[in-house]
Design a protein around this motif. Structure first.
Motif, mmCIF file in Angstrom:
data_model
loop_
_atom_site.group_PDB
_atom_site.id
_atom_site.type_symbol
_atom_site.label_atom_id
_atom_site.label_comp_id
_atom_site.label_asym_id
_atom_site.label_seq_id
_atom_site.Cartn_x
_atom_site.Cartn_y
_atom_site.Cartn_z
ATOM 1 N N TYR A 52 -5.622 -5.436 -2.450
ATOM 2 C CA TYR A 52 -4.987 -6.450 -2.078
ATOM 3 C C TYR A 52 -5.827 -7.334 -1.015
ATOM 4 O O TYR A 52 -5.780 -8.769 -1.126
ATOM 5 C CB TYR A 52 -3.704 -6.496 -1.323
ATOM 6 C CG TYR A 52 -2.723 -5.699 -2.547
ATOM 7 C CD1 TYR A 52 -2.093 -6.958 -3.434
ATOM 8 C CD2 TYR A 52 -2.235 -4.623 -2.717
ATOM 9 C CE1 TYR A 52 -1.095 -6.262 -4.580
ATOM 10 C CE2 TYR A 52 -1.413 -4.104 -3.679
ATOM 11 C CZ TYR A 52 -0.907 -5.139 -4.785
ATOM 12 O OH TYR A 52 -0.173 -4.711 -5.620
ATOM 13 N N ARG A 53 -6.641 -6.695 -0.156
ATOM 14 C CA ARG A 53 -7.557 -7.379 0.829
ATOM 15 C C ARG A 53 -8.697 -8.011 -0.099
ATOM 16 O O ARG A 53 -9.379 -9.151 0.351
ATOM 17 C CB ARG A 53 -7.759 -6.699 1.741
ATOM 18 C CG ARG A 53 -6.783 -6.133 3.092
ATOM 19 C CD ARG A 53 -6.966 -5.394 3.943
ATOM 20 N NE ARG A 53 -8.255 -5.972 4.706
ATOM 21 C CZ ARG A 53 -8.854 -5.095 5.620
ATOM 22 N NH1 ARG A 53 -8.420 -3.940 6.003
ATOM 23 N NH2 ARG A 53 -9.898 -5.691 6.347
ATOM 24 N N SER A 54 -9.364 -7.260 -0.872
ATOM 25 C CA SER A 54 -10.163 -7.949 -1.918
ATOM 26 C C SER A 54 -9.806 -9.154 -2.437
ATOM 27 O O SER A 54 -10.706 -10.035 -2.659
ATOM 28 C CB SER A 54 -10.656 -6.736 -3.074
ATOM 29 O OG SER A 54 -11.060 -5.850 -2.481
ATOM 30 N N ASN A 55 -8.557 -9.414 -3.152
ATOM 31 C CA ASN A 55 -8.044 -10.612 -3.290
ATOM 32 C C ASN A 55 -8.449 -11.676 -2.607
ATOM 33 O O ASN A 55 -8.783 -12.707 -2.884
ATOM 34 C CB ASN A 55 -6.507 -10.442 -3.807
ATOM 35 C CG ASN A 55 -6.388 -10.269 -5.156
ATOM 36 O OD1 ASN A 55 -6.909 -11.074 -6.120
ATOM 37 N ND2 ASN A 55 -5.583 -9.545 -5.930
ATOM 38 N N HIS A 56 -7.931 -11.352 -1.152
ATOM 39 C CA HIS A 56 -8.092 -12.523 -0.312
ATOM 40 C C HIS A 56 -9.652 -12.765 -0.140
ATOM 41 O O HIS A 56 -10.252 -14.039 0.071
ATOM 42 C CB HIS A 56 -7.598 -12.073 1.133
ATOM 43 C CG HIS A 56 -6.036 -12.077 1.136
ATOM 44 N ND1 HIS A 56 -5.128 -13.074 1.028
ATOM 45 C CD2 HIS A 56 -5.197 -10.791 0.947
ATOM 46 C CE1 HIS A 56 -3.887 -12.764 0.814
ATOM 47 N NE2 HIS A 56 -3.838 -11.334 1.265
ATOM 48 N N GLU A 57 -10.452 -11.639 0.012
ATOM 49 C CA GLU A 57 -11.923 -11.948 0.054
ATOM 50 C C GLU A 57 -12.485 -13.027 -1.122
ATOM 51 O O GLU A 57 -13.008 -13.822 -0.923
ATOM 52 C CB GLU A 57 -12.599 -10.774 0.283
ATOM 53 C CG GLU A 57 -13.899 -10.769 0.745
ATOM 54 C CD GLU A 57 -14.021 -11.239 2.363
ATOM 55 O OE1 GLU A 57 -14.875 -11.805 2.492
ATOM 56 O OE2 GLU A 57 -13.071 -10.890 3.074
ATOM 57 N N ILE A 58 -12.048 -12.544 -2.397
ATOM 58 C CA ILE A 58 -12.590 -13.203 -3.337
ATOM 59 C C ILE A 58 -12.078 -14.651 -3.744
ATOM 60 O O ILE A 58 -12.668 -15.531 -4.164
ATOM 61 C CB ILE A 58 -12.281 -12.257 -4.732
ATOM 62 C CG1 ILE A 58 -13.535 -10.978 -4.643
ATOM 63 C CG2 ILE A 58 -12.718 -13.064 -6.056
ATOM 64 C CD1 ILE A 58 -13.239 -10.090 -5.920
ATOM 65 N N GLY B 97 0.618 -1.187 -0.027
ATOM 66 C CA GLY B 97 0.054 -0.065 0.029
ATOM 67 C C GLY B 97 0.643 1.262 -0.059
ATOM 68 O O GLY B 97 0.278 2.330 0.093
ATOM 69 N N PHE B 98 2.150 1.253 -0.188
ATOM 70 C CA PHE B 98 2.993 2.275 -0.112
ATOM 71 C C PHE B 98 2.962 2.735 -1.494
ATOM 72 O O PHE B 98 3.013 2.193 -2.496
ATOM 73 C CB PHE B 98 4.435 2.186 0.454
ATOM 74 C CG PHE B 98 4.283 1.560 1.831
ATOM 75 C CD1 PHE B 98 4.336 2.558 2.742
ATOM 76 C CD2 PHE B 98 4.722 0.406 2.156
ATOM 77 C CE1 PHE B 98 4.359 2.415 4.126
ATOM 78 C CE2 PHE B 98 4.682 0.185 3.584
ATOM 79 C CZ PHE B 98 4.253 1.145 4.632
ATOM 80 N N ILE B 99 3.015 4.182 -1.559
ATOM 81 C CA ILE B 99 3.139 4.828 -2.930
ATOM 82 C C ILE B 99 4.432 4.856 -3.501
ATOM 83 O O ILE B 99 5.363 5.470 -2.846
ATOM 84 C CB ILE B 99 2.608 6.257 -2.923
ATOM 85 C CG1 ILE B 99 1.037 6.291 -2.674
ATOM 86 C CG2 ILE B 99 2.698 6.944 -4.105
ATOM 87 C CD1 ILE B 99 0.441 7.552 -2.371
#
Lengths: 358, 117
Positions: free
Chosen positions: A209-215, A185-187
């Motif tokens: 990246y957290r959506s990836n874990h959820e999906i 999450g770092f720019i």
């Protein structure tokens, strides 16, 4: 580099373009008040629209369905889709760029478009508009892909990455920022207006990246990109293939969604193209991604094996199966062995599965 | 139109929509319709998880007219606010058109403005 809006204005109004008769002039002279709208759209929404507010926008699904007939002809053949509703005539044309279809539409109020001279003139103008729009967008894509470090200046280690992001910002005054992010999450780098970008960019990357874990809870489902759209802006973020980096673009204004999709696609392709040519992106090495062994075709059906042969068996097992048999669909891919033919599987001492009867 | 009728209308009128689900703010499915008559619990739970992440990061305000689209290799999940208490979840297969989905939603919720323009 002039923005998309400025270049489109050149086509429509002939400002500084050297065009002897700009499109708006030609249409006005020929049809006057009969020209109702002129638009350029992608499947994600309009890029540009002008004309009467009472004319409904063109039908996205119909445009999409008409695409094979519009683009399927011989390369030099111009094709148009000609429809009438409410005494209004719509001339639809299409072109494909970066594997995405774009549509141009002219809506006119004409009593007799079947007349050969009117139809011929209409098609010429529609063709001119389509060709100019394609040139405009193609020219922009070429400029993004042709990035080289500026000569005469000290070599910047990441000059190409920076200039690709800068070109994305240059597309339109409505593009707020273009951001390269790492998986934490770092720019890594930002182009465009800063302000709250630092906080927003970090939050976006964490969402992605957290959506990836959820999906991923649905086996074989992997999140490629996330788009957040409000009435005022659209933000799109997606992973850059072969790297652990992500790219995000934020666009404001009335055509934010179509702009965000287009710019994200162009930038992602240019950045990954650069990464594969140089073996790295912003110092991060590019890795060949393993080919998936299983794929999913629906949100509600189980994943199926991606065939590496016509027949498959489990190592140490006693039977073999057809590639689409669900019995081994959830087996660890490293435990599978593939066979090109039924005879080879039998030669290996296996018997046909009773369920799929290969 | 009731929530159930809305879900049925969307699935019937858009070929690429596999399921339309209306969920509460906490992720409880309130009404749903699927093209294959399958259970929606898992997708509802995943949608609620996605929503929770976006809220936690202050990226999605459920009181405004907004949407989130999560794309995968085979399709996408759209989560769109209906009002402060409910959200519409659409499970789409590849080949969908955002324009088509938006125009369909404009018919279903005519008082809303178009979030995708």
């Amino acid at each position: 580099m002039p923005s998309f809006e400025m270049m489109l204005e050149q086509i429509l109004l002939g400002k500084g373009s050297g065009v002897s008769e700009p499109l708006s002039g030609a249409l006005k002279r020929t049809y006057g008040r009969q020209l109702l709208t002129l638009s350029l759209e992608s499947i994600h929404g309009p890029f540009f629209t002008t004309g009467s507010a009472d004319v409904p926008p063109s039908d996205g699904e119909r445009n999409f369905n008409a695409l094979p007939s519009l683009t399927g002809g011989p390369k030099n053949e111009k094709r148009f889709f000609f429809t009438m509703s409410d005494r209004r005539w719509e001339v639809l044309s299409a072109f494909t760029l970066t594997t995405s279809p774009f549509f141009t539409t002219l809506t006119l109020d004409i009593s007799d478009p079947a007349s050969a001279p009117i139809r011929s003139r209409l098609f010429k103008l529609a063709d001119y508009f389509t060709v100019q729009c394609r040139k405009l967008l193609q020219g922009y894509c070429d400029a993004v892909f042709r990035q080289q470090p500026t000569s005469g200046q000290p070599a910047d280690q990441f000059g190409i990455e920076k200039s690709i992001l800068r070109k994305i910002i240059d597309f339109s005054a409505h593009v707020h920022c273009a951001v390269l992010l790492d998986e934490d999450g770092f720019i890594i780098h930002t182009e465009g207006s800063s302000g709250s970008v630092d906080e927003l960019g970090g939050a976006l990357a964490r969402l992605f990246y957290r959506s990836n874990h959820e999906i991923a809870r649905l086996d074989c489902a992997d999140c490629h990109a996330v788009t957040i759209a409000d009435q005022e802006y659209t933000i799109r973020i997606g992973r850059l293939a072969g790297t652990s980096l992500a790219f995000a673009v934020s666009v404001e204004g009335p055509h934010a969604t179509s702009f965000a999709h287009f710019l994200h696609k162009v930038a992602s392709e240019a950045l990954t193209d650069h990464a594969w040519r140089t073996g790295q992106l912003w110092g991060v090495a590019v890795a060949e991604l393993p080919e998936p062994a299983r794929i999913r075709e629906s949100w509600f059906s189980p994943p199926r094996l991606l065939p590496h042969g016509k027949f498959v068996g489990k190592k140490g097992g006693k039977s073999f199966h057809a590639a689409n048999c669900q019995i081994l669909a959830k087996t660890d891919p490293s435990l599978l062995q593939w066979f090109k033919s039924r005879a080879i599987a039998i030669e290996n001492g296996l018997r046909p599965c009773g369920a799929c009867n290969p | 139109m009731t929530d159930q009728k809305t879900c049925e209308y969307i699935v019937t009128n858009a070929g690429s929509v596999e399921a339309a689900i209306i969920i509460s703010g906490s992720g409880l499915p309130l009404a749903w319709h699927t093209a294959r008559d399958t259970a929606v619990d898992e997708v509802s739970s995943i949608s609620a998880g996605l929503l929770a992440i976006a809220r936690e990061l202050h990226l999605f305000d459920t009181t405004s007219n907004a949407s989130m689209i999560f794309e995968t290799a085979f399709g996408a999940i759209i989560i769109r606010t209906i009002d402060a208490d409910s959200l519409l979840v659409l499970c789409l297969l590849n080949g969908y058109s955002f324009l088509t989905i938006n125009r369909l939603l404009q018919k279903v919720y005519p008082n809303e403005s178009d979030v995708h323009q």
